[in-house]
Write a protein that holds these residues in place. Structure first.
Motif, short mmCIF file in Angstrom:
data_model
loop_
_atom_site.label_atom_id
_atom_site.label_comp_id
_atom_site.label_asym_id
_atom_site.label_seq_id
_atom_site.Cartn_x
_atom_site.Cartn_y
_atom_site.Cartn_z
N LEU A 99 42.87 -14.82 -17.55
CA LEU A 99 44.03 -15.61 -17.98
C LEU A 99 44.03 -16.99 -17.31
N LEU A 100 43.82 -17.00 -16.00
CA LEU A 100 43.82 -18.26 -15.26
C LEU A 100 42.66 -19.16 -15.70
N ASN A 101 41.52 -18.56 -15.95
CA ASN A 101 40.38 -19.32 -16.44
C ASN A 101 40.68 -19.94 -17.80
N ASP A 102 41.28 -19.13 -18.70
CA ASP A 102 41.63 -19.62 -20.04
C ASP A 102 42.60 -20.81 -19.98
N LEU A 103 43.39 -20.86 -18.92
CA LEU A 103 44.36 -21.94 -18.76
C LEU A 103 43.83 -23.06 -17.85
N GLY A 104 42.53 -23.04 -17.59
CA GLY A 104 41.91 -24.12 -16.82
C GLY A 104 42.19 -24.08 -15.33
N LEU A 105 42.46 -22.89 -14.81
CA LEU A 105 42.84 -22.78 -13.40
C LEU A 105 41.84 -21.98 -12.56
N SER A 106 40.62 -21.81 -13.06
CA SER A 106 39.66 -20.97 -12.35
C SER A 106 39.30 -21.53 -10.97
N GLN A 107 39.44 -22.83 -10.77
CA GLN A 107 39.13 -23.43 -9.48
C GLN A 107 40.34 -23.45 -8.53
N LYS A 108 41.46 -22.87 -8.98
CA LYS A 108 42.70 -22.96 -8.21
C LYS A 108 43.19 -21.59 -7.71
N LEU A 109 42.39 -20.56 -7.83
CA LEU A 109 42.83 -19.20 -7.53
C LEU A 109 43.42 -19.04 -6.13
N THR A 110 42.88 -19.75 -5.16
CA THR A 110 43.33 -19.58 -3.78
C THR A 110 44.30 -20.69 -3.33
N LYS A 111 44.69 -21.54 -4.26
CA LYS A 111 45.63 -22.62 -3.94
C LYS A 111 47.06 -22.09 -3.93
N PHE A 112 47.90 -22.73 -3.12
CA PHE A 112 49.32 -22.38 -3.05
C PHE A 112 50.11 -23.35 -3.91
N PRO A 113 51.34 -22.98 -4.33
CA PRO A 113 52.11 -23.84 -5.23
C PRO A 113 52.24 -25.30 -4.79
N ASN A 114 52.38 -25.53 -3.48
CA ASN A 114 52.53 -26.92 -3.00
C ASN A 114 51.25 -27.72 -3.13
N GLU A 115 50.14 -27.06 -3.46
CA GLU A 115 48.85 -27.74 -3.63
C GLU A 115 48.54 -27.99 -5.12
N LEU A 116 49.49 -27.67 -5.99
CA LEU A 116 49.29 -27.80 -7.43
C LEU A 116 50.17 -28.90 -8.01
N SER A 117 49.72 -29.48 -9.12
CA SER A 117 50.56 -30.43 -9.85
C SER A 117 51.62 -29.66 -10.63
N GLY A 118 52.60 -30.37 -11.17
CA GLY A 118 53.64 -29.73 -11.98
C GLY A 118 53.06 -28.99 -13.17
N GLY A 119 52.10 -29.61 -13.84
CA GLY A 119 51.46 -28.98 -14.99
C GLY A 119 50.69 -27.74 -14.61
N GLU A 120 50.02 -27.79 -13.46
CA GLU A 120 49.27 -26.61 -12.99
C GLU A 120 50.22 -25.47 -12.64
N ARG A 121 51.33 -25.80 -11.99
CA ARG A 121 52.31 -24.75 -11.66
C ARG A 121 52.84 -24.09 -12.93
#
Length: 197
Positions: A99-121
């Motif tokens: 699911l995360l890969n399909d949404l372009g987030l495969s490189q963000k699996l270990t990131k925390f919410p404060n490390e993400l942009s609004g769109g990524e969150r």
């Protein structure tokens, strides 16, 4: 199928009934009259324990803000929802990663919410809504806190996930530009829904 409910922000900025509609459809509120049928089941007649299970397994929610848990990384945001349903298996972990890969987030699996942009969150919130393989996705102004480019991206991704996974979704929005991605559009004013021609 993605259904858009357009709420005219100038004629009815609040009190139009959108939150009530989504709360009833999501089994959070009981209707004062009538029936709410989901796949032929009247959820108004379900016991509270059954409603809890129904909300967990049959409904996915995407809210105006992502509402991510600050101390959980991206993958764990999804696995927490799976854990609420029972034991998390390796298959569940793979599905969450897909699911995360399909949404372009495969490189963000270990990131925390404060490390993400609004769109990524918001994309994490979309994945979270789909992680229990829910049949219905309810999106309450999912683009309200995003700029135009990210808003279009998020709605396109909701539509793609709905189509790819053969689900149904209802999205409430004030932003008429998002309605082009919907299969059907209803307008809501003073608690009344009308199908847009």
């Amino acid at each position: 199928m993605l259904i858009g409910v357009d709420v005219d922000r100038f004629q009815c900025p609040s009190g139009s009934g959108k939150s009530t509609l989504l709360s009833i459809a999501g089994a959070l509120l009981q209707p004062s009259s009538g029936e709410v049928l989901v796949n032929g089941t009247n959820i108004g007649e379900m016991k509270e324990t059954d409603l809890s299970s129904f909300r967990l397994t049959d409904i996915g929610f995407i809210l105006q803000t992502a509402n991510l848990i600050p101390y959980l990384n991206v993958l764990d945001q999804l696995l927490l929802v799976r854990r609420m349903k029972g034991k998390v298996t390796s298959k569940d972990v793979e599905f969450a990663k897909t699911l995360l890969n399909d949404l372009g987030l495969s490189q963000k699996l270990t990131k925390f919410p404060n490390e993400l942009s609004g769109g990524e969150r918001q994309r994490v919130a979309i994945a979270r809504a789909f992680v229990n393989n829910s049949n219905i996705i309810l999106a309450d102004e999912p683009t309200a806190s995003l700029d135009s480019n990210r808003a279009f991206e998020v709605v396109k991704q909701i539509r793609k996930e709905v189509k790819d996974r053969n689900k149904a979704a209802v999205m409430v929005t004030h932003d008429e530009r998002m309605l082009e991605f919907c299969d059907k559009v209803y307008r809501m004013a003073d608690g009344v829904l009308t199908l847009q021609a």
